[in-house]
Design a protein around this motif. Structure first.
Motif, PDB file in Angstrom:
ATOM      1  N   THR A 212      -4.331  -1.844  -1.584  1.00 19.71           N
ATOM      2  CA  THR A 212      -4.430  -0.477  -1.309  1.00 19.71           C
ATOM      3  C   THR A 212      -5.485   0.148  -1.987  1.00 19.71           C
ATOM      4  O   THR A 212      -5.503  -0.187  -3.067  1.00 19.71           O
ATOM      5  CB  THR A 212      -2.987   0.221  -1.289  1.00 19.71           C
ATOM      6  OG1 THR A 212      -2.566   0.296  -2.544  1.00 19.71           O
ATOM      7  CG2 THR A 212      -1.818  -0.446  -0.382  1.00 19.71           C
ATOM      8  N   PHE A 213      -6.256   0.896  -1.319  1.00 22.14           N
ATOM      9  CA  PHE A 213      -7.103   1.813  -1.743  1.00 22.14           C
ATOM     10  C   PHE A 213      -7.083   3.283  -1.247  1.00 22.14           C
ATOM     11  O   PHE A 213      -6.749   3.348  -0.069  1.00 22.14           O
ATOM     12  CB  PHE A 213      -8.526   1.182  -1.587  1.00 22.14           C
ATOM     13  CG  PHE A 213      -8.978  -0.150  -1.698  1.00 22.14           C
ATOM     14  CD1 PHE A 213      -9.186  -0.434  -2.838  1.00 22.14           C
ATOM     15  CD2 PHE A 213      -8.357  -1.044  -0.801  1.00 22.14           C
ATOM     16  CE1 PHE A 213      -9.301  -1.989  -3.348  1.00 22.14           C
ATOM     17  CE2 PHE A 213      -8.568  -2.428  -1.091  1.00 22.14           C
ATOM     18  CZ  PHE A 213      -9.183  -2.798  -2.335  1.00 22.14           C
ATOM     19  N   PHE A 214      -7.143   4.226  -2.210  1.00 22.48           N
ATOM     20  CA  PHE A 214      -6.938   5.499  -1.628  1.00 22.48           C
ATOM     21  C   PHE A 214      -7.807   6.713  -2.343  1.00 22.48           C
ATOM     22  O   PHE A 214      -8.590   6.416  -3.198  1.00 22.48           O
ATOM     23  CB  PHE A 214      -5.479   5.982  -2.259  1.00 22.48           C
ATOM     24  CG  PHE A 214      -4.385   6.110  -1.195  1.00 22.48           C
ATOM     25  CD1 PHE A 214      -4.203   7.390  -0.491  1.00 22.48           C
ATOM     26  CD2 PHE A 214      -3.560   4.948  -1.299  1.00 22.48           C
ATOM     27  CE1 PHE A 214      -3.327   7.186   0.595  1.00 22.48           C
ATOM     28  CE2 PHE A 214      -2.436   5.071  -0.333  1.00 22.48           C
ATOM     29  CZ  PHE A 214      -2.543   6.260   0.565  1.00 22.48           C
ATOM     30  N   ALA A 215      -8.252   7.848  -1.482  1.00 19.46           N
ATOM     31  CA  ALA A 215      -9.143   8.862  -2.160  1.00 19.46           C
ATOM     32  C   ALA A 215      -8.433   9.937  -1.615  1.00 19.46           C
ATOM     33  O   ALA A 215      -7.851   9.996  -0.250  1.00 19.46           O
ATOM     34  CB  ALA A 215     -10.370   8.697  -1.430  1.00 19.46           C
TER      35      ALA A 215
ATOM     36  N   ILE B 296      -8.161   9.417   2.631  1.00 17.78           N
ATOM     37  CA  ILE B 296      -8.728   8.247   3.026  1.00 17.78           C
ATOM     38  C   ILE B 296      -8.065   7.007   2.445  1.00 17.78           C
ATOM     39  O   ILE B 296      -7.817   6.961   1.432  1.00 17.78           O
ATOM     40  CB  ILE B 296     -10.259   8.313   3.020  1.00 17.78           C
ATOM     41  CG1 ILE B 296     -10.848   9.559   3.515  1.00 17.78           C
ATOM     42  CG2 ILE B 296     -10.797   7.034   3.781  1.00 17.78           C
ATOM     43  CD1 ILE B 296     -12.478   9.611   3.481  1.00 17.78           C
ATOM     44  N   GLY B 297      -7.357   6.138   3.240  1.00 19.61           N
ATOM     45  CA  GLY B 297      -6.827   5.111   2.694  1.00 19.61           C
ATOM     46  C   GLY B 297      -7.301   3.660   3.328  1.00 19.61           C
ATOM     47  O   GLY B 297      -7.823   3.731   4.499  1.00 19.61           O
ATOM     48  N   ALA B 298      -6.910   2.857   2.776  1.00 21.05           N
ATOM     49  CA  ALA B 298      -7.360   1.383   3.217  1.00 21.05           C
ATOM     50  C   ALA B 298      -6.034   0.380   2.787  1.00 21.05           C
ATOM     51  O   ALA B 298      -5.669   0.662   1.485  1.00 21.05           O
ATOM     52  CB  ALA B 298      -8.771   0.642   2.561  1.00 21.05           C
ATOM     53  N   ILE B 299      -5.765  -0.344   3.558  1.00 19.82           N
ATOM     54  CA  ILE B 299      -4.698  -1.264   3.266  1.00 19.82           C
ATOM     55  C   ILE B 299      -5.273  -2.701   3.753  1.00 19.82           C
ATOM     56  O   ILE B 299      -5.715  -2.755   4.810  1.00 19.82           O
ATOM     57  CB  ILE B 299      -3.193  -0.907   3.591  1.00 19.82           C
ATOM     58  CG1 ILE B 299      -2.169  -2.133   3.240  1.00 19.82           C
ATOM     59  CG2 ILE B 299      -3.132  -0.885   5.077  1.00 19.82           C
ATOM     60  CD1 ILE B 299      -0.630  -1.644   3.110  1.00 19.82           C
ATOM     61  N   SER B 300      -4.950  -3.756   2.896  1.00 19.65           N
ATOM     62  CA  SER B 300      -5.634  -5.172   3.465  1.00 19.65           C
ATOM     63  C   SER B 300      -4.530  -5.936   4.047  1.00 19.65           C
ATOM     64  O   SER B 300      -3.104  -5.705   3.628  1.00 19.65           O
ATOM     65  CB  SER B 300      -6.184  -5.763   2.634  1.00 19.65           C
ATOM     66  OG  SER B 300      -5.272  -6.409   1.753  1.00 19.65           O
ATOM     67  N   SER B 301      -4.616  -7.034   4.750  1.00 23.25           N
ATOM     68  CA  SER B 301      -3.697  -8.020   5.141  1.00 23.25           C
ATOM     69  C   SER B 301      -3.012  -8.600   4.107  1.00 23.25           C
ATOM     70  O   SER B 301      -1.993  -9.254   4.414  1.00 23.25           O
ATOM     71  CB  SER B 301      -4.084  -8.814   6.172  1.00 23.25           C
ATOM     72  OG  SER B 301      -5.313  -9.464   5.666  1.00 23.25           O
ATOM     73  N   LYS B 302      -3.418  -8.431   2.963  1.00 21.30           N
ATOM     74  CA  LYS B 302      -2.907  -9.239   1.687  1.00 21.30           C
ATOM     75  C   LYS B 302      -2.193  -8.257   0.852  1.00 21.30           C
ATOM     76  O   LYS B 302      -1.702  -8.510  -0.312  1.00 21.30           O
ATOM     77  CB  LYS B 302      -3.902 -10.065   1.097  1.00 21.30           C
ATOM     78  CG  LYS B 302      -4.590 -11.187   1.735  1.00 21.30           C
ATOM     79  CD  LYS B 302      -5.601 -12.043   1.102  1.00 21.30           C
ATOM     80  CE  LYS B 302      -6.001 -13.143   1.896  1.00 21.30           C
ATOM     81  NZ  LYS B 302      -7.214 -13.954   1.171  1.00 21.30           N
TER      82      LYS B 302
END
Length: 184
Positions: free
Chosen positions: A87-90, A78-84
């Motif tokens: 990044t965040f990952f699991a 599961i990942g997340a990336i912001s417009s800035k």
């Protein structure tokens, strides 16, 4: 040699209703960015250790060889990336479900709270229309934590920046031969 198709994009991909939904979602995305909001795109993906393809390049008249001999465990991320650019990952072994997604979101919320307690005022979380994102329990979870949520329109792959991140991880970081080729 000929290549046999793995599958086709759904017939509703370019129907008028979905094109309109994508245009509306894109204009909302642009409006949020112009207003100074940070958008965090969250999604799930899988990494298969075993080649699961059942189609491929073969000489005419020959069969594609596939094997069920050894199936290695599936790795999910599961990942997340912001417009800035944050990044965040699991990463976990097995399939993602509403519990793994909720746990990721809880950790993401805690991380964002530690960076800026007022992040909800300046940030929107963008999700696709996966069933685990739209489930009643998940929506209740979003409300309980006061999360500002935006859902992508159907078939909005190009708006999901996290898909590019997944592609990079899968094709470069997990494939050292490709990494060497591109790093020169």
């Amino acid at each position: 040699m000929s290549y046999r198709k793995v599958g086709v994009v759904g017939k509703h991909y370019d129907d008028h209703k979905n094109l309109l939904k994508r245009q509306i979602a894109a204009s909302e995305y642009i409006r949020l960015l112009k207003s100074g909001r940070e958008i965090i795109n969250v999604d799930e993906s899988i990494i298969r250790s075993t080649d699961q393809r059942s189609r491929g390049w073969v000489r005419q008249g020959k069969r594609v060889f596939t094997s069920n001999a050894l199936r290695l465990p599936q790795i999910s991320m599961i990942g997340a990336i912001s417009s800035k650019g944050k990044t965040f990952f699991a990463i976990n072994q097995g399939k993602n479900n509403s519990l793994t997604f909720s746990l990721f979101m809880l950790n993401l919320i805690q991380e964002l709270d530690s960076l800026d307690p007022d992040w909800r005022k300046t940030t929107t979380i963008m999700l696709d229309n996966a069933s685990i994102h739209r489930a009643k329990a998940t929506k209740a979870y979003f409300e309980a934590f006061g999360l500002p949520i935006m859902f992508l329109a159907p078939y909005s792959f190009k708006m999901a920046a996290v898909e590019k991140l997944f592609s990079f991880v899968k094709n470069r970081d997990l494939n050292p031969l490709v990494a060497r080729a591109y790093s020169r």
